[in-house]
Design an enzyme around this catalytic site. Structure first.
Site, PDB file in Angstrom:
ATOM      1  N   CYS A 122     -14.233  -1.983   4.888  1.00 27.62           N
ATOM      2  CA  CYS A 122     -13.249  -1.232   4.096  1.00 27.62           C
ATOM      3  C   CYS A 122     -13.866  -0.316   3.038  1.00 27.62           C
ATOM      4  CB  CYS A 122     -12.262  -2.194   3.452  1.00 27.62           C
ATOM      5  SG  CYS A 122     -11.339  -3.138   4.684  1.00 27.62           S
ATOM      6  N   CYS A 140      -7.779 -10.717  -0.397  1.00 26.21           N
ATOM      7  CA  CYS A 140      -7.962 -10.386   1.018  1.00 26.21           C
ATOM      8  C   CYS A 140      -8.172 -11.651   1.854  1.00 26.21           C
ATOM      9  CB  CYS A 140      -9.155  -9.442   1.194  1.00 26.21           C
ATOM     10  SG  CYS A 140      -9.393  -9.076   2.954  1.00 26.21           S
ATOM     11  N   LYS A 178      -4.797   0.672  14.616  1.00 21.96           N
ATOM     12  CA  LYS A 178      -4.682   1.636  13.514  1.00 21.96           C
ATOM     13  C   LYS A 178      -5.354   2.962  13.874  1.00 21.96           C
ATOM     14  CE  LYS A 178      -6.902  -1.216  10.673  1.00 21.96           C
ATOM     15  NZ  LYS A 178      -7.737  -1.812   9.622  1.00 21.96           N
ATOM     16  N   LYS A 221      -6.821   6.720  11.932  1.00 21.66           N
ATOM     17  CA  LYS A 221      -7.113   7.319  10.620  1.00 21.66           C
ATOM     18  C   LYS A 221      -7.579   8.768  10.741  1.00 21.66           C
ATOM     19  CE  LYS A 221      -8.191   2.878   8.617  1.00 21.66           C
ATOM     20  NZ  LYS A 221      -9.170   2.044   7.891  1.00 21.66           N
ATOM     21  N   ARG A 266       0.868  -1.185   0.000  1.00 18.58           N
ATOM     22  CA  ARG A 266       0.000   0.000   0.000  1.00 18.58           C
ATOM     23  C   ARG A 266       0.898   1.225   0.000  1.00 18.58           C
ATOM     24  NH1 ARG A 266      -4.286  -0.274   4.545  1.00 18.58           N
ATOM     25  NH2 ARG A 266      -5.201  -1.865   3.226  1.00 18.58           N
ATOM     26  N   CYS A 268     -15.049  -3.074  -1.747  1.00 19.04           N
ATOM     27  CA  CYS A 268     -13.690  -3.354  -1.259  1.00 19.04           C
ATOM     28  C   CYS A 268     -13.072  -4.459  -2.110  1.00 19.04           C
ATOM     29  CB  CYS A 268     -13.739  -3.799   0.196  1.00 19.04           C
ATOM     30  SG  CYS A 268     -14.340  -5.481   0.374  1.00 19.04           S
ATOM     31  N   CYS A 271     -16.629  -8.659   3.992  1.00 21.59           N
ATOM     32  CA  CYS A 271     -16.714  -9.050   5.403  1.00 21.59           C
ATOM     33  C   CYS A 271     -17.099  -7.816   6.208  1.00 21.59           C
ATOM     34  CB  CYS A 271     -15.374  -9.646   5.871  1.00 21.59           C
ATOM     35  SG  CYS A 271     -14.169  -8.420   6.404  1.00 21.59           S
ATOM     36  N   ARG A 309      -2.430   6.409   9.604  1.00 22.27           N
ATOM     37  CA  ARG A 309      -2.350   5.993   8.190  1.00 22.27           C
ATOM     38  C   ARG A 309      -2.340   7.200   7.243  1.00 22.27           C
ATOM     39  NH1 ARG A 309      -4.496   0.698   7.785  1.00 22.27           N
ATOM     40  NH2 ARG A 309      -3.984  -0.416   9.682  1.00 22.27           N
TER      41      ARG A 309
HETATM   42 FE1  SRM Z   1      -9.364  -2.170   5.251  1.00 23.29          FE
HETATM   43  C1  SRM Z   1      -8.138  -4.845   6.835  1.00 23.29           C
HETATM   44  C2  SRM Z   1      -8.277  -3.378   2.328  1.00 23.29           C
HETATM   45  C3  SRM Z   1      -9.972   0.826   3.850  1.00 23.29           C
HETATM   46  C4  SRM Z   1     -11.314  -1.291   7.949  1.00 23.29           C
HETATM   47  N1  SRM Z   1      -8.318  -3.807   4.714  1.00 23.29           N
HETATM   48  C5  SRM Z   1      -7.860  -4.795   5.530  1.00 23.29           C
HETATM   49  C6  SRM Z   1      -6.939  -5.768   4.819  1.00 23.29           C
HETATM   50  C7  SRM Z   1      -5.548  -5.263   4.926  1.00 23.29           C
HETATM   51  C8  SRM Z   1      -7.074  -7.248   5.202  1.00 23.29           C
HETATM   52  C9  SRM Z   1      -6.134  -7.790   6.240  1.00 23.29           C
HETATM   53  O1  SRM Z   1      -6.012  -7.222   7.328  1.00 23.29           O
HETATM   54  O2  SRM Z   1      -5.575  -8.847   5.964  1.00 23.29           O
HETATM   55  C10 SRM Z   1      -7.499  -5.577   3.373  1.00 23.29           C
HETATM   56  C11 SRM Z   1      -6.522  -5.885   2.231  1.00 23.29           C
HETATM   57  C12 SRM Z   1      -7.279  -6.388   1.021  1.00 23.29           C
HETATM   58  C13 SRM Z   1      -6.468  -6.478  -0.195  1.00 23.29           C
HETATM   59  O3  SRM Z   1      -6.326  -7.594  -0.726  1.00 23.29           O
HETATM   60  O4  SRM Z   1      -5.996  -5.464  -0.684  1.00 23.29           O
HETATM   61  C14 SRM Z   1      -8.044  -4.172   3.454  1.00 23.29           C
HETATM   62  N2  SRM Z   1      -9.043  -1.401   3.458  1.00 23.29           N
HETATM   63  C15 SRM Z   1      -8.677  -2.083   2.345  1.00 23.29           C
HETATM   64  C16 SRM Z   1      -8.802  -1.232   1.103  1.00 23.29           C
HETATM   65  C17 SRM Z   1      -7.750  -1.525   0.049  1.00 23.29           C
HETATM   66  C18 SRM Z   1     -10.209  -1.419   0.531  1.00 23.29           C
HETATM   67  C19 SRM Z   1     -10.417  -0.906  -0.881  1.00 23.29           C
HETATM   68  O5  SRM Z   1     -10.936  -1.717  -1.657  1.00 23.29           O
HETATM   69  O6  SRM Z   1     -10.111   0.232  -1.181  1.00 23.29           O
HETATM   70  C20 SRM Z   1      -8.729   0.161   1.738  1.00 23.29           C
HETATM   71  C21 SRM Z   1      -7.326   0.677   1.868  1.00 23.29           C
HETATM   72  C22 SRM Z   1      -7.299   2.035   2.456  1.00 23.29           C
HETATM   73  C23 SRM Z   1      -5.934   2.675   2.500  1.00 23.29           C
HETATM   74  O7  SRM Z   1      -5.468   3.095   1.463  1.00 23.29           O
HETATM   75  O8  SRM Z   1      -5.375   2.793   3.596  1.00 23.29           O
HETATM   76  C24 SRM Z   1      -9.279  -0.124   3.129  1.00 23.29           C
HETATM   77  N3  SRM Z   1     -10.361  -0.507   5.843  1.00 23.29           N
HETATM   78  C25 SRM Z   1     -10.596   0.574   5.059  1.00 23.29           C
HETATM   79  C26 SRM Z   1     -11.621   1.392   5.642  1.00 23.29           C
HETATM   80  C27 SRM Z   1     -12.207   2.650   5.036  1.00 23.29           C
HETATM   81  C28 SRM Z   1     -11.506   3.890   5.441  1.00 23.29           C
HETATM   82  O9  SRM Z   1     -10.535   3.841   6.207  1.00 23.29           O
HETATM   83  O10 SRM Z   1     -11.948   4.949   5.033  1.00 23.29           O
HETATM   84  C29 SRM Z   1     -12.008   0.770   6.823  1.00 23.29           C
HETATM   85  C30 SRM Z   1     -13.142   1.231   7.770  1.00 23.29           C
HETATM   86  C31 SRM Z   1     -12.788   2.409   8.580  1.00 23.29           C
HETATM   87  C32 SRM Z   1     -12.188   2.012   9.896  1.00 23.29           C
HETATM   88  O11 SRM Z   1     -10.992   1.756   9.934  1.00 23.29           O
HETATM   89  O12 SRM Z   1     -12.936   1.907  10.889  1.00 23.29           O
HETATM   90  C33 SRM Z   1     -11.206  -0.425   6.934  1.00 23.29           C
HETATM   91  N4  SRM Z   1      -9.621  -2.945   7.137  1.00 23.29           N
HETATM   92  C34 SRM Z   1     -10.509  -2.481   8.065  1.00 23.29           C
HETATM   93  C35 SRM Z   1     -10.524  -3.368   9.196  1.00 23.29           C
HETATM   94  C36 SRM Z   1     -11.401  -3.234  10.475  1.00 23.29           C
HETATM   95  C37 SRM Z   1     -10.771  -2.311  11.458  1.00 23.29           C
HETATM   96  C38 SRM Z   1     -11.528  -2.268  12.757  1.00 23.29           C
HETATM   97  O13 SRM Z   1     -11.483  -1.251  13.446  1.00 23.29           O
HETATM   98  O14 SRM Z   1     -12.156  -3.258  13.139  1.00 23.29           O
HETATM   99  C39 SRM Z   1      -9.618  -4.413   8.891  1.00 23.29           C
HETATM  100  C40 SRM Z   1      -9.263  -5.629   9.765  1.00 23.29           C
HETATM  101  C41 SRM Z   1      -8.342  -5.305  10.876  1.00 23.29           C
HETATM  102  O15 SRM Z   1      -7.797  -4.226  10.989  1.00 23.29           O
HETATM  103  O16 SRM Z   1      -8.196  -6.200  11.710  1.00 23.29           O
HETATM  104  C42 SRM Z   1      -9.080  -4.119   7.588  1.00 23.29           C
HETATM  105 FE1  SF4 Z   2     -11.109  -7.648   3.093  1.00 25.01          FE
HETATM  106 FE2  SF4 Z   2     -13.218  -7.365   4.655  1.00 25.01          FE
HETATM  107 FE3  SF4 Z   2     -11.739  -5.248   4.045  1.00 25.01          FE
HETATM  108 FE4  SF4 Z   2     -13.221  -6.308   2.206  1.00 25.01          FE
HETATM  109  S1  SF4 Z   2     -14.001  -5.380   4.095  1.00 25.01           S
HETATM  110  S2  SF4 Z   2     -11.073  -5.746   1.932  1.00 25.01           S
HETATM  111  S3  SF4 Z   2     -13.179  -8.460   2.697  1.00 25.01           S
HETATM  112  S4  SF4 Z   2     -11.072  -6.966   5.233  1.00 25.01           S
END
Ligand code: SRM
Ligand code: SF4
Length: 576
Positions: free
Chosen positions: A478, A435, A208, A210, A75, A429, A474, A144
């Site tokens: 994201c 993922c 994390k 944000k 990333r 996402c 899930c 981030r």
């Molecule tokens: Fe996310 C985890 C992809 C924005 C909440 N996110 C992941 C992981 C890294 C999976 C992992 O932990 O193994 C995913 C990688 C997938 C892949 O194959 O690329 C992933 N998140 C993404 C992206 C690429 C989605 C997209 O299609 O654009 C976004 C990358 C953002 C960036 O450039 O930094 C992405 N993730 C978000 C957002 C939206 C936002 O931030 O505006 C959220 C919700 C906001 C928040 O954080 O509350 C988000 N991602 C999560 C979470 C749940 C966090 C939590 O508080 O519970 C996880 C899982 C974790 O952290 O354990 C996660």
């Molecule tokens: Fe992966 Fe869940 Fe985030 Fe989608 S919402 S990219 S399935 S961790």
């Protein structure tokens, strides 16, 4: 010590890591496996990379007793989403040379490369840095990528707001030299005593963190999904300062009601010159009070709900040594992107185009990736990544506008005005196949769902009516699904929870309407609601407001109320 009192395993990994070094350098040199050790995988996130495997190939490889098809996602941070044409070209080159021939524009205005094998990881991260970008702190328990409204309509204050985003990002970037040592062959620090991590300390944050900056009336950055947000307040003369919002977040876990998405609280107003100070102190309060025992309860949103928002403001103010001013008035009108052309004061223009799922690729006759490469080479404009996975080609000279449109048309790329408003307001996402947490498809499936729903919308006369619609594989959230008017959240293969009732401006959470809807039933379940909306809405009424007024779902008023008042139909055969 009881289980509840024990620190989470990641705390020990961070503590022992010597400021994020762990054994990453040794692991990279080990050619016996395409993967890295479990502890190093956690540390690698702070360096902006995740170990993944191609889940489409898992069964086949298991059958042949082969190791999983490991590769790495990288990333790349782009504060405020502003990239140069040269940086875009570098991403494009690396997608072919090291990745899977595509790159992803994320929901946080970053780039992602997928499919980088271990032996190419170091070289790729080095070349990303040579292109004046980096991946440090793109993931991990730190601040981030700082998001900022790329809205070309606000061209007068955009540079100023963008500079604030960059300043916050720079200030909160970890100071450890580990990143430089491991990836850039930087000089080795002799002992970790020489390291200083003045803001974070050696165990960094509990989870994390944000940050976003929004410029009203656009809430495209979704302030309510972020730990900390600043909302720009401008008057006729320019930028005055920012309202401060804290405690938004999306992630939750199915079946665990003590996990929930939460909208942020406004705690005050701060002049421009003090924004970085406020960001630092908010981070420090979360560092000190965030829950380090239970990672599912470690985000700022839970710290605030556990102690109260007034307590939190006081903690921040006592570290600042001054009080925040009372918040100012502002109005958000939407959290989507504004598409097509807009004009800058200097005569240049900006063109925002739709990128399905944020995936930049060439696919048969649709050659968007090649077209954007030519745009970067010939026109050389700025590439601003939007928070909704789209791109704005910014500062295009008047004489280049026609050529730009011609290149996109020749690539088979639809103009925004030829797409439905529903599609333009969609996000998915990544989910499968990369993922590791995905329970269901998202990016690969949402386009088909949209095609089916477009027929229903067309018949109902709603082609030009915007409804925000988001899908995730899930419940982690994201694509910020719980802030959408319609959301699908993966429950299992081919099964989604359907949520309705978010607001169009992204300031109200939605609520569960139907659980475990099968993929094939999605249109059938939603069509009657859409038709009802077309027939019975009041003048200007948004879909999310309508479904609450008509009683499809109850209104969610705050995070703790998210799981309450869910009214699901009785399961078939229950006799109810
Ligand atoms: Fe996310 C985890 C992809 C924005 C909440 N996110 C992941 C992981 C890294 C999976 C992992 O932990 O193994 C995913 C990688 C997938 C892949 O194959 O690329 C992933 N998140 C993404 C992206 C690429 C989605 C997209 O299609 O654009 C976004 C990358 C953002 C960036 O450039 O930094 C992405 N993730 C978000 C957002 C939206 C936002 O931030 O505006 C959220 C919700 C906001 C928040 O954080 O509350 C988000 N991602 C999560 C979470 C749940 C966090 C939590 O508080 O519970 C996880 C899982 C974790 O952290 O354990 C996660
Ligand atoms: Fe992966 Fe869940 Fe985030 Fe989608 S919402 S990219 S399935 S961790």
């Amino acid at each position: 010590m009881g289980k509840e009192d024990k620190l989470a395993a990641n705390e020990g990994i961070k503590e022992r890591s010597r400021f994020l070094r762990g054994t990453i350098a040794d692991g990279l040199a080990d050619v016996a496996t395409g993967g890295m050790s479990a502890d190093d995988q956690q540390l690698l996130k702070f360096h902006g990379t995740y170990q993944q495997d191609d889940r489409d190939l898992r069964a086949e490889r298991r059958k042949h007793k082969l190791e999983k098809a490991f590769s790495f996602m990288i990333r790349i941070r782009v504060p405020g989403g502003v990239a140069t044409a040269k940086q875009w070209l570098e991403m494009d080159r690396m997608a072919s040379q090291f990745g899977n021939e595509t790159f992803k524009l994320t929901t946080r205005q970053a780039f992602q490369l997928h499919g980088v094998i271990k032996t190419n990881l170091k070289r790729t991260i080095r070349e990303i840095n040579e292109a004046a970008m980096d991946s440090i702190a793109a993931c991990g328990d730190v601040n981030r990528n700082v998001m900022c409204n790329p809205n070309p309509e606000a061209s007068a204050i955009h540079p100023e707001v963008q500079a604030v985003a960059q300043a916050i990002s720079d200030h909160l970037t970890p100071r450890t030299r580990a990143y430089h040592e491991i990836w850039l062959d930087g000089e080795k620090v002799v002992s970790s005593e020489e390291e200083e991590e003045p803001i974070y300390g050696k165990t960094y944050l509990p989870r994390k963190f944000k940050i976003t900056i929004a410029v009203p009336p656009s809430n495209d950055v979704d302030v309510h999904a972020n730990d900390l947000s600043f909302v720009a307040i401008a008057n006729g003369r320019g930028l005055e300062g920012f309202n401060v919002l804290v405690g938004g977040g999306m992630g939750m876990t199915h079946g665990q009601e003590d996990t929930y998405p939460r909208t942020a609280d406004v705690i005050g107003f701060v002049p421009v010159g003090k924004v970085v100070d406020v960001a630092e102190k908010v981070v420090i309060v979360q560092k000190e009070f965030g829950d380090r025992r239970k990672r599912k309860h470690a985000r700022l949103k839970y710290t605030i709900d556990d102690h109260g928002v007034d307590w939190f403001r006081n903690e921040v103010e006592s570290r600042l040594g001054y009080k925040l001013d009372p918040p100012r008035e502002y109005v958000f009108t939407g959290n989507g992107d504004r598409f097509g052309w807009s004009d800058n004061d200097d005569g240049t223009g900006n063109y925002t185009l739709f990128v399905q799922g944020g995936r930049v690729l060439d696919n048969g006759h649709h050659t968007l990736r090649s077209a954007l490469r030519t745009v970067a080479e010939e026109i050389g404009c700025e590439f601003r990544l939007t928070p909704n996975q789209n791109v704005t080609l910014a500062k295009v000279a008047a004489g280049d506008r026609a050529r730009l449109e011609e290149l996109l048309a020749a690539a088979g790329h639809s103009r925004p005005e030829d797409l439905s408003a529903l599609r333009l307001h969609s996000i998915a996402c990544v989910a499968l196949p990369t993922c590791g947490l995905a329970l269901a498809e998202a990016e690969r499936f949402l386009p088909d769902v949209l095609t089916n729903l477009e027929e229903v919308m067309e018949e109902a006369g709603l082609r030009h009516d915007a409804i925000t619609i988001r899908m995730t594989g899930c419940p982690n959230g994201c694509a910020r699904p719980y802030l959408a008017e319609i959301a699908f959240v993966g429950r299992g293969p081919g099964k989604y929870n359907l949520y309705l009732g978010g607001s169009f401006a992204g300031d109200r959470l939605n609520k569960l309407y139907r659980a475990s809807v099968q993929s094939a039933e999605i249109t059938e379940v939603l069509a009657p609601v859409i038709r009802d909306y077309a027939q019975n809405r009041t003048e200007g009424e948004r879909f999310g407001d309508f479904v609450i007024r008509q009683g499809y779902v109850k209104e969610t008023t705050e995070g703790r109320d998210f799981h309450a008042g869910v009214d699901l139909p009785a399961p078939a055969g229950s006799g109810a």
